[in-house]
Design a protein around this motif. Structure first.
Motif, mmCIF file in Angstrom:
data_model
loop_
_atom_site.group_PDB
_atom_site.id
_atom_site.type_symbol
_atom_site.label_atom_id
_atom_site.label_comp_id
_atom_site.label_asym_id
_atom_site.label_seq_id
_atom_site.Cartn_x
_atom_site.Cartn_y
_atom_site.Cartn_z
ATOM 1 N N UNK A 98 0.836 -1.188 0.000
ATOM 2 C CA UNK A 98 0.000 0.000 0.000
ATOM 3 C C UNK A 98 0.873 1.240 0.000
ATOM 4 N N UNK A 138 -0.210 5.195 15.803
ATOM 5 C CA UNK A 138 -1.664 5.195 15.678
ATOM 6 C C UNK A 138 -2.141 3.767 15.874
ATOM 7 N N UNK A 187 4.850 9.321 20.892
ATOM 8 C CA UNK A 187 5.914 8.408 21.271
ATOM 9 C C UNK A 187 7.216 8.832 20.602
ATOM 10 N N UNK A 227 8.853 5.837 18.586
ATOM 11 C CA UNK A 227 8.590 5.709 17.153
ATOM 12 C C UNK A 227 8.976 6.973 16.396
ATOM 13 N N UNK A 228 8.980 8.121 17.099
ATOM 14 C CA UNK A 228 9.269 9.390 16.418
ATOM 15 C C UNK A 228 10.598 9.338 15.683
ATOM 16 N N UNK A 250 10.198 7.641 12.433
ATOM 17 C CA UNK A 250 9.443 8.475 11.495
ATOM 18 C C UNK A 250 10.324 9.607 10.987
ATOM 19 N N UNK A 272 2.474 -1.771 11.774
ATOM 20 C CA UNK A 272 1.142 -1.236 11.518
ATOM 21 C C UNK A 272 0.898 0.092 12.202
ATOM 22 N N UNK A 273 1.599 0.314 13.314
ATOM 23 C CA UNK A 273 1.220 1.458 14.132
ATOM 24 C C UNK A 273 1.930 2.734 13.738
ATOM 25 N N UNK A 300 2.678 6.031 12.203
ATOM 26 C CA UNK A 300 1.715 6.984 11.667
ATOM 27 C C UNK A 300 2.309 7.698 10.453
ATOM 28 N N UNK A 301 1.704 7.469 9.296
ATOM 29 C CA UNK A 301 2.169 8.154 8.092
ATOM 30 C C UNK A 301 1.837 9.633 8.145
ATOM 31 N N UNK A 302 0.811 9.971 8.912
ATOM 32 C CA UNK A 302 0.457 11.386 9.039
ATOM 33 C C UNK A 302 1.581 12.142 9.743
ATOM 34 N N UNK A 303 2.112 11.533 10.807
ATOM 35 C CA UNK A 303 3.220 12.169 11.510
ATOM 36 C C UNK A 303 4.421 12.301 10.574
ATOM 37 N N UNK A 339 4.272 12.622 7.296
ATOM 38 C CA UNK A 339 3.979 13.689 6.334
ATOM 39 C C UNK A 339 4.190 15.058 6.976
ATOM 40 N N UNK A 340 3.869 15.170 8.264
ATOM 41 C CA UNK A 340 4.080 16.449 8.942
ATOM 42 C C UNK A 340 5.562 16.763 9.090
ATOM 43 N N UNK A 349 4.887 10.982 0.783
ATOM 44 C CA UNK A 349 4.179 9.716 0.985
ATOM 45 C C UNK A 349 4.142 8.856 -0.268
ATOM 46 N N UNK A 375 6.689 6.183 -0.044
ATOM 47 C CA UNK A 375 6.676 5.291 1.121
ATOM 48 C C UNK A 375 5.683 4.170 0.837
ATOM 49 N N UNK A 430 3.884 0.772 2.157
ATOM 50 C CA UNK A 430 3.570 0.174 3.448
ATOM 51 C C UNK A 430 3.078 -1.245 3.200
#
Lengths: 538, 248
Positions: free
Chosen positions: A401, A446, A538, B78-79, B82, B101-102, B104-107, B109-110, B115, B118, B120
């Motif tokens: 994806x 998330x 986190x 996790x930061x 990212x 899974x956890x 965050x692609x939103x983080x 992107x910020x 994206x 990337x 997934x």
């Protein structure tokens, strides 16, 4: 000249009439179509008086407007004076055609081979549809019903000739075979010019002249000899005279169907195994691409459909960001059948695949898709894409994806995941304003399935969010599973009342940032089912 | 000539023991594994051989980035992961996230991640290491979430060799991986902006410990702060009272 004229015009037609079977023509006419379409586009009810204006003249008006005295050809001011509540709309041929397309499709589905004379008027050869429905009355009734199902009013006429059928449709008449001239005879002479798609622009002047000469009906005009008409009035008058006499004209010419690009394979024996299906899919993909190349198009949306012996059908449309190659097509067929045949999805077929069909849903002209010589798809991109396609081959197309920013308020709904190779379309518009959206930073983690927690106040009672979006008490403890923390800081709540107009999707939630003593900050959400953890800073 | 012996020429001409070991290690790392074609890797082009990382993190890494062909093990917040993902894709690299899974692609992107680069793979099937090995050929950065499993060293050697020959960086999260060249551990040491019933979270303070086979452990503090539309990495300017994080 006098002697030769009649022979020249009458003789061939007379022979033709006797020689051929009258080819019946069916005409379907939607009254005042420009006005109906304009009203539909402007969301006006059918009862409102509507007039469509072009170049300051009324082009068409609705029945209510006509009842108030509005006529075609009136000046806009005069029409408004006669009917003060008149809705005046501008003419737009594109709008008329666009809104007429569903009607054409409905008629075409019932009786194929439709010719659209103009938006609002179609003709077709009556023979097939009359034989299919048994009688002309039944066929006409059926077509009127089909069109009425779309909410459009129409009338049907059947006659031997095209022009006669069109005039018959305006009166909702079925003219018996051979009675065309009889039907036309009592009609006013102005009817010869009433249909702009069948009359030359100078027809209006001819009709005006004939009226001044004292010819008030079509029958009176038809009684003139063809030679006289030809020598006195010119070519268009000859055509009008033939129409008036009910002489043969051209038959309706149906729409040419678009080239058939669909490829289909019947498998005998039926395919039970994935490798056999993939092999068949590859051959089919090659065949499809030969056809696409011959038509000079490339496919960007492909429907892959498979039917089993038991009649189960699996169809999926693949949208692709760039045109499909034969390999890409074959891969997609394999991914789709793989999931189905190996039972990874729940609805596993009970029998082998009998028919495999590839249908290009959306094609673009191949020339429009030349990749750039410079600055196109780079080497790196190509390498990465190949690696991802290989993983798609291992795990299935849906497993790989890529994210795209979407609209929404929570951190999870602001990312839409689409399979690699598909068009990256967000689930909702990210540019739209989303009041209540949390500002950055988003939580780094998330939780896709939010776990339930308990948020308690000092006294150990559950903290709730009131209807006004306030906390019932200050949160002091948070219990998650078997563990508990002191809450040392919090911010919010930010209430969000989403889709309240739709009971099925309505969702009233409130988000809260919670800082735990000696641990992380959490984004928690209050739903009807209590508090849940949506994300972890986190 | 005898006077010259007083100058510390030794130090200029002969590399120190530490440098010698490093250069030998580099040469060992460049030796291709069995069955693989040798890849011409210019040793003196370090900029091409590095993947960018957030600026505060670059200061603790001896090369100033993640060396292509290496395996990095990341644990904790996790930061950090990212941040690396965002810097690599913002610089034009391709990245894949396997089995995490956890994240965050939103983080991401910020933080400026692109994206579209990337990929997934949330559910990599029974063998995530195999998928990572396939993706190392083509991606610049592969983040592999092991889900708590320990990968035997026979597997890790083969995958490490593949990463080295393809010039990709494999980041291993949440599992045991023998032979990672760099280990990064990030702990949340505090938050900014969150009060008691007021304010809102504006930043996260991280304490990052970097340790490698070729360099001793170093620790630095950094802030992940939000501006109006995006998130930025900064050096922690002041030292506040450390709050020991506790695992959830």
């Amino acid at each position: 000249m006098e002697a030769r004229g009649p022979r020249r015009f009458a003789a061939p037609t007379g022979r033709a009439v006797s020689a051929r079977e009258p080819a019946r023509v069916l005409a379907l006419w939607c009254p005042d179509w420009p006005a109906v379409a304009a009203a539909a586009a402007a969301d006006l009810p059918a009862s409102e008086p509507v007039a469509v204006v072009a170049a300051n003249r009324v082009l068409a008006c609705s029945a209510t407007a006509r009842a108030a005295g509005v006529r075609r050809g009136l000046r806009r001011r005069e029409a408004q004076a006669r009917c003060p509540e008149l809705h005046v709309l501008q003419a737009d041929p594109n709008r008329d055609a666009r809104l007429f397309e569903p009607v054409v499709e409905a008629v075409d589905a019932t009786a194929p081979g439709v010719e659209v004379l103009r938006p609002g008027l179609v003709v077709l050869a009556a023979r097939g549809v009359v034989r299919w429905f048994g009688s002309e009355e039944a066929a006409a009734e059926r077509l009127v019903d089909e069109v009425a199902a779309l909410g459009v009013e129409c009338q049907v006429g059947i006659a031997d000739e095209l022009s006669t059928a069109v005039l018959a449709a305006r009166r909702g008449t079925l003219v018996p075979p051979g009675k065309g001239a009889e039907f036309l005879a009592p009609l006013p002479i102005s009817d010869l010019a009433v249909e702009p798609s069948l009359a030359a622009p100078e027809r209006e002047e001819l009709v005006d002249l004939l009226r001044r000469l004292g010819l008030r009906t079509i029958g009176a005009f038809a009684a003139l000899s063809a030679g006289d008409v030809a020598s006195r009035f010119g070519t268009d008058a000859v055509r009008a005279h033939r129409t008036a006499c009910g002489h043969p004209e051209r038959p309706p010419s149906g729409r040419t169907p678009p080239p058939d690009l669909t490829v289909e394979q019947r498998c005998d024996p039926p395919l039970e195994r994935v490798d056999a299906a993939a092999f068949a899919g590859r051959a089919l993909a090659e065949l499809l691409h030969v056809r696409l190349a011959a038509a000079g198009v490339a496919c960007t949306r492909l429907l892959v459909a498979a039917r089993t012996e038991g009649g189960e059908e699996l169809a999926r449309t693949w949208r692709c960001a760039e045109p499909l190659t034969p390999d890409g097509t074959a891969d997609r067929v394999r991914w789709q059948l793989d999931g189905w045949l190996t039972g990874r999805s729940r609805d596993r077929p009970t029998a082998g695949i009998e028919v495999l069909r590839l249908e290009p849903v959306e094609v673009v002209s191949a020339g429009a898709l030349q990749p750039g010589l410079w600055g196109g798809v780079g080497d790196e991109d190509e390498r990465a894409r190949r690696a991802l396609v290989r993983v798609q081959g291992l795990l299935g197309g849906e497993a790989v994806l890529v994210g795209v920013l979407s609209g929404g308020r929570g951190p999870a709904e602001r990312i839409t995941l689409v399979p690699v190779g598909d068009e990256r379309v967000p689930a909702s518009d990210p540019e739209a304003p989303w009041p209540g959206r949390l500002p950055p930073p988003a939580p780094a983690m998330v939780l896709t399935v939010p776990p339930s927690i308990a948020l308690l106040d000092d006294a150990g009672a559950e903290v709730a969010v009131t209807e006004r979006g306030l906390l019932s008490a200050a949160p002091a403890h948070l219990r998650w599973g078997s563990r508990g923390w002191q809450v040392v800081g919090w911010a919010g709540p930010w209430p969000v009342d989403e889709y309240w107009w739709d009971p099925a999707e309505a969702r009233a939630v409130a988000r809260l940032q919670v800082l735990l003593d000696g641990s992380r900050a959490l984004l928690v959400i209050h739903t009807s089912g209590g508090w849940k953890v949506e994300g972890v800073y986190d | 000539m005898g006077e010259l012996a007083e100058f510390p020429l030794d130090g200029v001409e002969r590399p120190s023991r530490q440098e010698r070991i490093q250069s030998l290690r580099r040469r060992m790392a460049a030796i291709p594994a069995r069955g693989e074609v040798e890849r011409a890797a210019p040793a003196d082009a370090p900029a091409d051989r590095l993947l960018p990382v957030p600026e505060p993190l670059a200061d603790v890494l001896p090369q100033g980035g993640l060396v292509r062909g290496s395996v990095v093990s990341v644990s904790g917040a996790t930061s950090l992961l990212i941040g690396v993902l965002a810097s690599v894709t913002a610089a034009g690299g391709h990245a894949a996230v396997i089995g995490h899974r956890r994240l965050s692609l939103l983080a991401a992107a910020e933080m400026g991640a692109q994206l579209q680069r990337v990929a997934v793979i949330p559910d990599p099937g029974p063998d995530p290491v195999e998928i990572a090995a396939v993706l190392l050929d083509g991606m610049d950065l592969v983040i592999l979430g092991l889900g708590g499993i320990a990968v035997p060293s026979s597997r890790t050697r083969a995958v490490t060799a593949r990463a080295r020959s393809k010039g990709a960086v494999l980041v291993v999260v949440d599992g045991r991986w023998e032979g990672a060249q760099v280990r990064l551990d990030a702990q949340v040491s505090g938050y900014e902006g969150l009060g008691v019933g007021r304010g809102r979270l504006r930043g996260t303070r991280l304490s990052v410990r970097a340790q490698g086979r070729a360099f001793p452990a170093r620790t630095t503090r950094m802030d992940v702060c939000a501006t109006r539309t995006r998130t930025e990495w900064k050096h922690a300017d002041r030292v506040d009272s450390p709050r020991r994080p506790v695992a959830l």
